[in-house]
Write an enzyme that holds these catalytic residues in place. Structure first.
Site, PDB file in Angstrom:
ATOM      1  N   PHE A  98     -14.492   2.190   4.841  1.00 33.09           N
ATOM      2  CA  PHE A  98     -13.541   1.255   3.867  1.00 33.09           C
ATOM      3  C   PHE A  98     -13.262   2.103   2.724  1.00 33.09           C
ATOM      4  CE2 PHE A  98     -12.059  -1.876   1.438  1.00 33.09           C
ATOM      5  CZ  PHE A  98     -12.110  -3.148   1.998  1.00 33.09           C
ATOM      6  N   VAL A  99     -12.027   2.652   3.154  1.00 33.45           N
ATOM      7  CA  VAL A  99     -11.281   3.548   1.990  1.00 33.45           C
ATOM      8  C   VAL A  99     -10.515   2.796   0.902  1.00 33.45           C
ATOM      9  CG1 VAL A  99     -11.491   5.595   3.276  1.00 33.45           C
ATOM     10  CG2 VAL A  99      -9.422   3.767   3.537  1.00 33.45           C
ATOM     11  N   GLY A 128       0.810  -1.258  -0.007  1.00 30.41           N
ATOM     12  CA  GLY A 128      -0.053  -0.128   0.124  1.00 30.41           C
ATOM     13  C   GLY A 128       0.859   1.285  -0.014  1.00 30.41           C
ATOM     14  N   LYS A 182      -6.689   5.917  10.983  1.00 29.30           N
ATOM     15  CA  LYS A 182      -8.075   5.764  11.494  1.00 29.30           C
ATOM     16  C   LYS A 182      -7.894   5.982  12.771  1.00 29.30           C
ATOM     17  CE  LYS A 182     -10.124   2.980   7.920  1.00 29.30           C
ATOM     18  NZ  LYS A 182     -10.942   1.724   7.582  1.00 29.30           N
ATOM     19  N   ASP A 224       0.725   3.622   4.276  1.00 29.98           N
ATOM     20  CA  ASP A 224      -0.376   4.490   3.520  1.00 29.98           C
ATOM     21  C   ASP A 224      -1.439   4.435   4.802  1.00 29.98           C
ATOM     22  OD1 ASP A 224      -0.545   1.655   3.851  1.00 29.98           O
ATOM     23  OD2 ASP A 224      -1.801   1.441   2.159  1.00 29.98           O
ATOM     24  N   ARG A 251      -5.951   0.471  -6.369  1.00 33.96           N
ATOM     25  CA  ARG A 251      -4.679   0.795  -5.781  1.00 33.96           C
ATOM     26  C   ARG A 251      -4.389   2.241  -6.592  1.00 33.96           C
ATOM     27  NH1 ARG A 251      -2.529  -2.381  -1.757  1.00 33.96           N
ATOM     28  NH2 ARG A 251      -2.675  -4.675  -2.027  1.00 33.96           N
ATOM     29  N   ASP A 269      -4.613   1.461  10.782  1.00 26.60           N
ATOM     30  CA  ASP A 269      -5.778   1.205  11.120  1.00 26.60           C
ATOM     31  C   ASP A 269      -5.741   0.730  12.676  1.00 26.60           C
ATOM     32  OD1 ASP A 269      -8.327   0.325  11.124  1.00 26.60           O
ATOM     33  OD2 ASP A 269      -8.215  -1.204   9.576  1.00 26.60           O
TER      34      ASP A 269
END
Ligand code: PRP
Length: 184
Positions: A156-157, A48, A135, A104, A169, A107
């Site tokens: 949800f990104v 990511g 997040k 990236d 991506r 979470d």
């Protein structure tokens, strides 16, 4: 790829490409100031982080080297467990190096918490973290993240390196997916 290519799969745009670019300018200036007189080893976490690594590194004036790690968190589905397996290790020795991990998204924060401890245990002189997105849950984990692009809601990104089922991506902005995409 842009929003029109996503059709009804896109719900909202959370961070535009221009907003990300401007924020990375600010973070790069901060990083240049903090690392003045030192060389930094940027460690990108595959996959990511590819976009933010490419963009952030090109904004930096600090002497730097780049390396990559791939890690996988054991766990069910989309939930991290905090137990991390190294799929691809660094090619470089981090002993006495100033390491800046580039991510990236954070979470749960568990991947980064493990990674930071792992790199420190190998003798890195310092280990800091730069992430494009964070997040809310991650704020509760005791891992100090020095450079944060944007705080985003727990949705949800996708885009700017982030995928859903390996798609999206290469979207230049951060978007939320319409629920029908992942609820099927
Ligand atoms: C994402 C992201 C972080 C990790 C963050 O990677 O790039 O490495 O999850 O999650 P945590 O804060 O809950 O630990 P992912 O496993 O989706 O792999 P990818 O980068 O290859 O998409």
């Amino acid at each position: 790829m842009d929003a029109t290519d996503m059709g009804d799969s896109l719900q909202d745009v959370l961070v535009t490409a221009e907003q990300m670019d401007q924020r990375l300018d600010e973070l790069a200036a901060q990083i240049d100031g903090d690392y003045a007189g030192r060389e930094v080893l940027l460690v990108g976490v595959l996959r990511g982080a590819v976009m933010v690594m490419a963009d952030l590194s090109r904004k930096l004036h600090t002497p730097l080297q780049m390396d990559w790690m791939a890690v996988s968190s054991y766990g069910s589905g989309t939930k991290s467990s905090g137990v991390v397996r190294i799929l691809k290790d660094l090619d470089q020795d981090v002993t006495d190096r100033h390491v800046l991990i580039v991510e990236d998204i954070i979470d749960s924060g568990l991947t980064l918490s493990w990674l930071r401890a792992n790199l420190l245990s190998r003798g890195a002189a310092s280990v800091e973290i730069a992430t494009a997105l964070r997040k809310p849950k991650a704020v509760k984990v005791a891992v100090d993240v020095k450079y944060v692009g944007f705080e985003i809601p727990d949705e949800f990104v996708v885009g700017y390196g982030l995928d859903y089922d390996e798609q999206y991506r290469h979207l230049p902005f951060i978007g939320t997916l319409a629920p029908h995409v992942y609820e099927n």
